[in-house]
Design a protein around this motif. Structure first.
Motif, PDB file in Angstrom:
ATOM      1  N   ARG A 111      50.189  32.000  53.133  1.00 23.20           N
ATOM      2  CA  ARG A 111      49.646  31.345  54.477  1.00 23.20           C
ATOM      3  C   ARG A 111      48.283  30.660  54.148  1.00 23.20           C
ATOM      4  NH1 ARG A 111      49.556  36.945  57.561  1.00 23.20           N
ATOM      5  NH2 ARG A 111      48.967  37.308  55.395  1.00 23.20           N
ATOM      6  N   SER A 112      47.616  30.670  53.015  1.00 22.84           N
ATOM      7  CA  SER A 112      46.278  30.266  52.698  1.00 22.84           C
ATOM      8  C   SER A 112      46.507  28.857  52.336  1.00 22.84           C
ATOM      9  CB  SER A 112      45.680  31.182  51.510  1.00 22.84           C
ATOM     10  OG  SER A 112      45.592  32.451  51.947  1.00 22.84           O
ATOM     11  N   SER A 113      46.473  28.051  53.476  1.00 18.55           N
ATOM     12  CA  SER A 113      46.536  26.541  52.956  1.00 18.55           C
ATOM     13  C   SER A 113      47.560  26.283  51.895  1.00 18.55           C
ATOM     14  CB  SER A 113      45.152  26.062  52.844  1.00 18.55           C
ATOM     15  OG  SER A 113      44.291  26.414  53.802  1.00 18.55           O
ATOM     16  N   PRO A 114      49.001  26.293  52.106  1.00 23.20           N
ATOM     17  CA  PRO A 114      49.880  26.219  51.046  1.00 23.20           C
ATOM     18  C   PRO A 114      49.933  24.783  50.814  1.00 23.20           C
ATOM     19  CG  PRO A 114      50.854  26.656  53.271  1.00 23.20           C
ATOM     20  CD  PRO A 114      49.548  26.969  53.360  1.00 23.20           C
ATOM     21  N   ILE A 115      50.239  24.428  49.423  1.00 22.39           N
ATOM     22  CA  ILE A 115      50.327  23.287  48.688  1.00 22.39           C
ATOM     23  C   ILE A 115      51.804  23.117  48.659  1.00 22.39           C
ATOM     24  CG2 ILE A 115      49.897  21.823  46.913  1.00 22.39           C
ATOM     25  CD1 ILE A 115      47.676  22.225  48.594  1.00 22.39           C
ATOM     26  N   GLY A 116      52.274  22.000  49.234  1.00 17.76           N
ATOM     27  CA  GLY A 116      53.840  21.715  48.675  1.00 17.76           C
ATOM     28  C   GLY A 116      54.108  20.243  48.693  1.00 17.76           C
ATOM     29  N   LYS A 117      55.014  19.603  48.847  1.00 21.25           N
ATOM     30  CA  LYS A 117      55.285  18.268  48.892  1.00 21.25           C
ATOM     31  C   LYS A 117      55.065  17.773  50.127  1.00 21.25           C
ATOM     32  CE  LYS A 117      58.554  14.511  48.158  1.00 21.25           C
ATOM     33  NZ  LYS A 117      60.090  14.132  47.453  1.00 21.25           N
ATOM     34  N   ARG A 118      55.318  18.276  51.204  1.00 15.59           N
ATOM     35  CA  ARG A 118      55.064  17.936  52.646  1.00 15.59           C
ATOM     36  C   ARG A 118      53.361  17.674  52.666  1.00 15.59           C
ATOM     37  NH1 ARG A 118      57.475  21.004  57.557  1.00 15.59           N
ATOM     38  NH2 ARG A 118      59.500  20.377  56.481  1.00 15.59           N
ATOM     39  N   ARG A 119      52.765  18.937  52.341  1.00 12.77           N
ATOM     40  CA  ARG A 119      51.288  18.834  52.507  1.00 12.77           C
ATOM     41  C   ARG A 119      50.409  17.536  51.620  1.00 12.77           C
ATOM     42  NH1 ARG A 119      46.821  19.899  55.269  1.00 12.77           N
ATOM     43  NH2 ARG A 119      45.034  20.515  53.767  1.00 12.77           N
ATOM     44  N   LEU A 120      51.128  17.372  50.368  1.00 12.76           N
ATOM     45  CA  LEU A 120      50.503  16.300  49.467  1.00 12.76           C
ATOM     46  C   LEU A 120      50.926  15.051  50.102  1.00 12.76           C
ATOM     47  CD1 LEU A 120      51.483  17.833  45.869  1.00 12.76           C
ATOM     48  CD2 LEU A 120      49.226  17.538  47.176  1.00 12.76           C
ATOM     49  N   LYS A 121      52.201  14.884  50.697  1.00 16.52           N
ATOM     50  CA  LYS A 121      52.498  13.646  51.325  1.00 16.52           C
ATOM     51  C   LYS A 121      51.636  13.273  52.355  1.00 16.52           C
ATOM     52  CE  LYS A 121      56.838  11.241  51.772  1.00 16.52           C
ATOM     53  NZ  LYS A 121      58.318  11.166  51.986  1.00 16.52           N
ATOM     54  N   LYS A 122      50.996  14.234  53.083  1.00 20.72           N
ATOM     55  CA  LYS A 122      50.478  14.065  54.369  1.00 20.72           C
ATOM     56  C   LYS A 122      48.885  13.506  53.699  1.00 20.72           C
ATOM     57  CE  LYS A 122      48.216  16.253  58.404  1.00 20.72           C
ATOM     58  NZ  LYS A 122      48.418  17.237  59.196  1.00 20.72           N
ATOM     59  N   LEU A 123      48.499  14.295  52.530  1.00 22.31           N
ATOM     60  CA  LEU A 123      47.139  13.990  52.071  1.00 22.31           C
ATOM     61  C   LEU A 123      46.940  12.655  51.356  1.00 22.31           C
ATOM     62  CD1 LEU A 123      46.073  17.433  51.484  1.00 22.31           C
ATOM     63  CD2 LEU A 123      45.270  16.499  53.117  1.00 22.31           C
ATOM     64  N   PHE A 124      47.949  12.307  50.454  1.00 21.33           N
ATOM     65  CA  PHE A 124      48.177  11.395  49.624  1.00 21.33           C
ATOM     66  C   PHE A 124      49.495  10.545  49.753  1.00 21.33           C
ATOM     67  CE2 PHE A 124      45.869  15.108  47.812  1.00 21.33           C
ATOM     68  CZ  PHE A 124      44.673  14.759  47.732  1.00 21.33           C
ATOM     69  N   PRO A 125      49.725   9.856  50.692  1.00 22.49           N
ATOM     70  CA  PRO A 125      51.143   9.295  50.886  1.00 22.49           C
ATOM     71  C   PRO A 125      51.385   8.216  49.819  1.00 22.49           C
ATOM     72  CG  PRO A 125      49.273   8.489  52.696  1.00 22.49           C
ATOM     73  CD  PRO A 125      48.664   9.677  51.941  1.00 22.49           C
ATOM     74  N   ASP A 126      50.186   7.425  49.474  1.00 22.34           N
ATOM     75  CA  ASP A 126      50.557   6.610  48.369  1.00 22.34           C
ATOM     76  C   ASP A 126      51.207   7.103  47.092  1.00 22.34           C
ATOM     77  OD1 ASP A 126      49.613   4.714  50.016  1.00 22.34           O
ATOM     78  OD2 ASP A 126      47.635   4.042  49.133  1.00 22.34           O
TER      79      ASP A 126
END
Length: 345
Positions: free
Chosen positions: A194-209
């Motif tokens: 639950r601690s600000s999990p990192i996954g593809k969805r999160r990375l895609k939101k932060l770094f779409p390019d």
């Protein structure tokens, strides 16, 4: 009292039977806000110097304040669970008070800290007013990438010898002062659980390019490479050096929150002094984290227990991962030779 860490107890505690003599345990789920980039790591990176201790913002300088922390520094949420025994009537009454549904998460955390050291039989009047870091054991799980085990399903507390956690809570294992552990702290390491999990969805939101190459119609190599660099820099903030500093913030939020004193203006006047964890157990990657603890934190846990996860001593880490990369590359090529219909790398 200043509240830099936004400490909250998310839900009312859960109570579960444990042991052979009808004992019960209380599980509370906590959350604190921590810096995405810890100040000492940032300073060391800027100056090109290694960091050898943690900078605890609200304990080291009277100039720090809650508003500057919240506005000037990006934070992430780190969740952790505390498991403790209910040993007597006072403990049971305290658990019932935390279960009050009218309490907000903040109020529940404040009530928890006020109770402090608990009502164990060997606790004196002063200890009951504060949480003793030396009587807490921190668990750092393996992975990396997995959230910490849930206490009820992941820890066996059927008897005093059924697991390392039960040995700690039931007194078979004591701290270096010969006292029992009052709390087992299970932390979801940053980027996991639950601690600000990192996954593809999160990375895609932060770094779409970074994912432009997923679309056959768009393939801007420069934009992709720039985004990959930014993502790499971001993910570097989720390594073991940051994880152990999160653990220090958790400890300080618990200990300082229950033991600090205030002047007439409400400012914290407690002098900062070392209060390390009584013990920490690192499993697999958690052992790597313990190595980071011992090498980069001025006052690491008094007792460090390793179950695997001893980092290489004679080989540079970069060389180890270079070899691992070649092995992974080789195994992937073997896979796609066997299953050519699967999506290529």
């Amino acid at each position: 009292m200043k509240d830099y860490r936004n400490h909250r107890i998310i839900n009312p505690p859960s109570i579960h039977p444990c042991g052979n003599d009808k004992k019960r345990m209380m599980v509370t789920e906590h959350k604190v806000a921590v810096p995405l980039y810890h100040p000492d790591l940032e300073s060391a990176a800027i100056n090109g110097e290694p960091s050898d201790s943690i900078a605890v913002l609200d304990r080291s300088s009277s100039d720090d304040n809650e508003s500057s922390f919240e506005s000037d520094r990006e934070t992430i949420d780190v969740y952790f669970t505390i498991t403790e025994l209910l040993s007597n009537t006072a403990d049971e009454e305290f658990a019932a008070s935390l279960a009050d549904l009218t309490l907000s998460p903040r109020e529940r955390a404040e009530l928890y800290l006020q109770r402090g050291g608990g009502g164990g039989s060997d606790a004196d009047d002063n200890a009951a007013e504060m949480i003793d870091a030396s009587r807490m054991i921190l668990y750092l799980q393996g992975g990396p990438g997995f959230g910490c085990a849930a206490p009820v399903s992941g820890l066996s507390l059927a008897s005093s010898k059924s697991s390392w956690a039960s040995s700690a809570l039931f007194g078979d294992v004591t701290n270096l002062d010969g006292k029992t552990f009052e709390r087992v702290v299970l932390m979801d390491q940053r980027g996991t659980g639950r601690s600000s999990p990192i996954g593809k969805r999160r990375l895609k939101k932060l770094f779409p390019d970074m994912f432009l190459s997923d679309d056959d119609d768009e393939n801007d190599t420069m934009r992709v490479e720039r985004a990959v660099g930014e993502a790499t820099e971001y993910l570097a903030k989720f390594r073991a050096d940051s994880i152990v500093r999160d653990a220090e913030w958790i400890k300080d939020a618990l200990v300082a929150g229950s033991s600090s004193t205030e002047d007439d203006d409400g400012d914290d006047t407690s002098p900062p002094h070392p209060q390390p964890w009584g013990a920490a157990l690192g499993q697999s990657f958690g052992g790597f984290c313990l190595m980071a603890y011992l090498s980069s934190i001025a006052h690491p846990p008094k007792m460090c227990l390793f179950t695997g996860g001893i980092a290489p001593m004679n080989t540079p880490v970069r060389e180890v991962y270079d070899r691992l990369w070649k092995r992974v590359e080789e195994r992937n090529r073997m896979y796609y030779e066997r299953y050519p219909g699967d999506v290529a790398l």
